[in-house]
Design a protein around this motif. Structure first.
Motif, mmCIF file in Angstrom:
data_model
loop_
_atom_site.group_PDB
_atom_site.id
_atom_site.type_symbol
_atom_site.label_atom_id
_atom_site.label_comp_id
_atom_site.label_asym_id
_atom_site.label_seq_id
_atom_site.Cartn_x
_atom_site.Cartn_y
_atom_site.Cartn_z
ATOM 1 N N SER A 1 44.118 39.920 37.970
ATOM 2 C CA SER A 1 43.287 40.722 38.869
ATOM 3 C C SER A 1 42.109 39.926 39.421
ATOM 4 C CB SER A 1 42.776 41.966 38.140
ATOM 5 O OG SER A 1 41.997 41.607 37.013
ATOM 6 N N TRP A 2 41.778 38.807 38.786
ATOM 7 C CA TRP A 2 40.669 37.968 39.275
ATOM 8 C C TRP A 2 41.099 37.048 40.420
ATOM 9 C CZ3 TRP A 2 38.393 35.640 34.073
ATOM 10 C CH2 TRP A 2 37.970 36.696 33.260
ATOM 11 N N LEU A 3 42.412 36.830 40.561
ATOM 12 C CA LEU A 3 42.893 35.761 41.435
ATOM 13 C C LEU A 3 42.488 35.963 42.891
ATOM 14 C CD1 LEU A 3 46.485 35.192 40.002
ATOM 15 C CD2 LEU A 3 44.441 33.798 39.639
ATOM 16 N N THR B 1 40.921 29.223 35.843
ATOM 17 C CA THR B 1 40.589 29.933 34.612
ATOM 18 C C THR B 1 41.334 31.257 34.524
ATOM 19 O OG1 THR B 1 38.379 28.939 34.598
ATOM 20 C CG2 THR B 1 38.701 30.912 33.244
ATOM 21 N N ALA B 2 41.393 31.978 35.643
ATOM 22 C CA ALA B 2 42.113 33.254 35.672
ATOM 23 C C ALA B 2 43.601 33.053 35.386
ATOM 24 C CB ALA B 2 41.916 33.932 37.026
ATOM 25 N N LEU B 3 44.200 32.002 35.935
ATOM 26 C CA LEU B 3 45.609 31.724 35.674
ATOM 27 C C LEU B 3 45.836 31.389 34.204
ATOM 28 C CD1 LEU B 3 46.514 29.535 38.793
ATOM 29 C CD2 LEU B 3 47.398 31.817 38.290
ATOM 30 N N GLY C 1 35.490 28.356 43.554
ATOM 31 C CA GLY C 1 36.680 29.193 43.664
ATOM 32 C C GLY C 1 37.845 28.648 42.865
ATOM 33 N N LEU C 2 38.048 27.327 42.897
ATOM 34 C CA LEU C 2 39.174 26.732 42.181
ATOM 35 C C LEU C 2 38.992 26.825 40.672
ATOM 36 C CD1 LEU C 2 41.806 25.212 42.075
ATOM 37 C CD2 LEU C 2 40.539 23.075 42.395
ATOM 38 N N VAL C 3 37.787 26.547 40.179
ATOM 39 C CA VAL C 3 37.535 26.658 38.739
ATOM 40 C C VAL C 3 37.807 28.085 38.264
ATOM 41 C CG1 VAL C 3 35.754 26.577 36.954
ATOM 42 C CG2 VAL C 3 35.915 24.731 38.631
ATOM 43 N N GLY D 1 39.942 37.492 44.218
ATOM 44 C CA GLY D 1 38.516 37.243 44.442
ATOM 45 C C GLY D 1 38.199 35.760 44.505
ATOM 46 N N PHE D 2 38.684 35.008 43.513
ATOM 47 C CA PHE D 2 38.426 33.568 43.518
ATOM 48 C C PHE D 2 39.189 32.884 44.652
ATOM 49 C CE2 PHE D 2 37.284 34.296 38.964
ATOM 50 C CZ PHE D 2 35.982 33.818 39.056
ATOM 51 N N GLY D 3 40.379 33.405 44.994
ATOM 52 C CA GLY D 3 41.103 32.861 46.139
ATOM 53 C C GLY D 3 40.338 33.044 47.431
ATOM 54 N N ALA D 4 39.659 34.189 47.563
ATOM 55 C CA ALA D 4 38.853 34.439 48.761
ATOM 56 C C ALA D 4 37.676 33.472 48.849
ATOM 57 C CB ALA D 4 38.359 35.879 48.765
ATOM 58 N N VAL D 5 37.099 33.117 47.687
ATOM 59 C CA VAL D 5 36.004 32.136 47.682
ATOM 60 C C VAL D 5 36.514 30.788 48.175
ATOM 61 C CG1 VAL D 5 34.338 30.897 46.238
ATOM 62 C CG2 VAL D 5 34.767 33.334 45.844
#
Length: 469
Positions: free
Chosen positions: A97-99, A89-91, A83-85, A101-105
Motif C-alpha cells: 500500500s506504500w508503493l 523499503t516497501a517492497l 522515493g526510491l529508498v 505514494g513513494f512511486g509518485a515521489v
C-alpha cells in the motif's frame, strides 16, 4: 559542477546496494519482493540517477546554452532518491500500500528532470543526433514513470482491473520503455558524441548509413515493442523487437569502427567502450531467438538466457563506468585547474585517477560479468531458474562485480577528495555538508553547470583531453 558529481555519488551508492541485494537473492537472504528491489536499485538508483546527472551537465555544455534551472536539478535528485529508498523499503517489507505514494515521489523527481532538460533543449534551434536521442529518451521517461505508478497502485489495490489492460502488459511496456527507451536511447545518443570526441575520429562512409538505421529503427522499435506488450499484440511486439535488435547491431558497428580508427592513446574509458560493442552484439544474438519466438513472455522481457546480464552489466554498466572515468575527473579538472591553464603546470584529465585501480576494477567487472552471463546461459539451457550448480559461479561473479564497483568508487572518490576545490562532504551533500567541511575552498552548489562554451564551436569543456593538450 557539483550537481552532476552529487548525482554520480548517489548513483554509485545505489549500485553498491543493488549488487549486495543481488548477492542476497542468490543465497535467499532478501525478504519480500527482493527481485524488484534489486532491479529498481540498479536501474533507477544507479543508471537513471547517473543519466540525470550526466544530462544536467552534458546537454547545456554540448548545446551551448544554459541549464533552465539549477534548483530543479538539485530537487530532482532528492525526490528520486527519497522515493526510491521508500519504494525499495516497501517492497522488502511487503507494504504494498506504500508503493504508489513513494512511486509518485519518484515520478515528481523524474518529471522535474524532464521539464528542466526539456526546457533547456527547447532553446536549441536545430537538434543534432545526440540531442534528438535525448529528446526521445525524455519522452520515454515521462511514459515509463506514469506506467510505473500505475503498476505500484495495482500491486496495492488492483487498480488495473477496471482499465482494460493487464498487469503483465503494463509491466512489459514499463520495462521496455525503461531499459530500451530511456536508458539505451541515452547511451546511443551520448556515445555518438563521446566516442567520436574521445577517439578523435569522425563518422564517415558506412557510419552514416548505420546511424540512420539506428536513429530510425530504435525509437520505432521501442514504441512497437512497448505497444505490443501493453496491448498483448504479439505480431506488433515481434516487429518492434526486430527493429530494436537491428538498431543495436548497427550502433555496435559504428562504435567498433570508432575504436578501430582511434587516434589517441587507449584509456580505461576506451577499453570499456570496446566491451560495450561486444556486449551489444552478444545481447542481440541471445535475445533474437527468444524475442522472435515469444516477445510477450515475462521471462523474455530482456531477451533469452544470458541476455539480461549482457545488456545490463556488459553494455549499460560498462558504458556508464567508462564515461564516468572521464566525466568525473573532467568536471573536477574544470573546477580546480581550468583557470590556471597557461599560468602554471596543471595535470591532464586522465592523470587525476589511479591507472592501477582502473585496471583492477576493469578486470574484476569483466570477469564477474562473464561468470554471471555463463551461469544465466547454463540455467537457461537446463530450463530451470538460476539454482543448483549455476548458483555458485553467479554468486562468485556478482561478488567480483561488487568488488570491482567498490574499486571504481574508491578511484572516483579519491579524484574528488584530492582535486576538488570543495570537500567531499560538500560535493555529496551540498549545503547540508557544510557542517562536515573543514578547510579548502567551497565548491559551490552547482555553479558552472551549463556555463561552458559549446563543443560545437571546437573550444569548450566538451573538447576533453584535446583541449588540455
Amino acid at each position: 559542477m557539483t550537481v552532476p558529481l552529487r548525482h554520480f555519488l548517489v548513483g554509485l551508492a545505489f549500485l553498491g546496494a543493488a549488487l549486495l541485494v543481488g548477492i542476497g537473492l542468490l543465497v535467499n537472504a532478501v525478504p519480500g519482493l527482493g527481485g524488484l528491489v534489486h532491479v529498481h536499485l540498479l536501474l533507477v538508483g544507479w543508471v537513471c540517477v547517473t543519466i540525470m546527472g550526466a544530462m544536467t551537465q552534458f546537454v547545456p555544455v554540448w548545446s551551448g546554452t544554459t541549464l533552465h534551472s539549477r534548483r530543479l536539478a538539485s530537487a530532482q535528485l532528492g525526490l528520486v532518491a527519497v522515493g526510491l529508498v521508500g519504494f525499495a523499503t516497501a517492497l522488502a517489507l511487503g507494504r504494498l500500500s506504500w508503493l504508489a505514494g513513494f512511486g509518485a515521489v519518484m515520478l515528481a523527481g523524474f518529471w522535474a528532470f524532464v521539464y528542466n532538460v526539456g526546457r533547456t533543449l527547447a532553446t536549441v534551434d536545430d537538434l543534432d543526433v545526440t540531442e534528438r536521442h535525448f529528446a526521445v529518451a525524455l519522452a520515454c521517461f515521462v511514459a515509463l514513470t506514469g506506467l510505473g505508478v500505475l503498476l505500484a497502485a495495482d500491486l496495492g489495490s488492483g487498480l488495473l482491473t477496471g482499465l482494460g489492460v493487464s498487469h503483465a502488459g503494463v509491466r512489459g511496456a514499463h520495462i521496455t520503455l525503461a531499459v530500451f527507451g530511456a536508458v539505451l536511447t541515452t547511451v546511443y545518443g551520448a556515445l555518438y558524441q563521446l566516442a567520436t570526441m574521445f577517439t578523435q575520429t569522425e563518422l564517415r562512409g558506412v557510419d552514416h548509413r548505420l546511424r540512420a538505421v539506428e536513429e530510425v529503427g530504435h525509437p520505432v522499435g521501442v514504441a512497437a515493442l512497448a505497444g505490443g506488450r501493453l496491448l498483448g499484440a504479439a505480431a506488433l511486439a515481434r516487429v518492434g523487437a526486430a527493429f530494436v535488435l537491428l538498431a543495436a547491431l548497427a550502433f555496435a558497428a559504428v562504435l567498433a569502427r570508432r575504436l578501430l580508427e582511434m587516434r589517441v592513446e587507449r584509456t580505461p574509458m576506451h577499453t570499456r567502450y570496446a566491451v560495450v560493442a561486444l556486449a551489444l552484439v552478444g545481447w542481440a544474438a541471445t535475445a533474437a531467438p527468444a524475442w522472435l519466438r515469444s516477445p510477450l513472455a515475462a521471462e523474455t522481457v530482456l531477451g533469452g538466457p544470458g541476455s539480461a546480464p549482457l545488456l545490463l552489466l556488459g553494455a549499460v554498466a560498462f558504458v556508464v563506468l567508462g564515461t564516468l572515468y572521464h566525466v568525473v575527473p573532467f568536471v573536477v579538472w574544470v573546477e580546480r585547474y581550468s583557470d590556471r591553464l597557461g599560468f602554471e603546470a596543471v595535470p591532464m584529465v586522465d592523470d587525476l585517477y589511479d591507472d592501477r585501480l582502473a585496471a583492477a576494477d576493469g578486470a574484476l567487472l569483466s570477469t564477474g560479468t562473464a561468470l554471471v552471463v555463463g551461469a544465466d546461459v547454463a540455467a537457461g539451457a537446463s530450463g530451470t531458474a538460476l539454482a543448483g550448480a549455476a548458483t555458485r559461479p553467479a554468486l562468485v561473479g556478482l561478488s567480483l562485480a561488487t568488488l570491482g564497483v567498490a574499486v571504481f568508487a574508491t578511484n572516483a572518490l579519491l579524484v574528488i577528495r584530492r582535486h576538488s576545490p570543495g570537500t567531499l562532504a560538500r560535493v555529496a551533500l551540498g549545503r547540508f555538508g557544510a557542517p562536515f567541511a573543514s578547510g579548502g575552498t567551497d565548491g559551490g552548489d552547482g555553479d558552472g553547470a551549463g556555463d561552458g562554451d559549446s563543443p560545437r564551436d571546437g573550444d569548450g569543456p566538451g573538447d576533453g583531453p584535446a583541449a588540455v593538450e
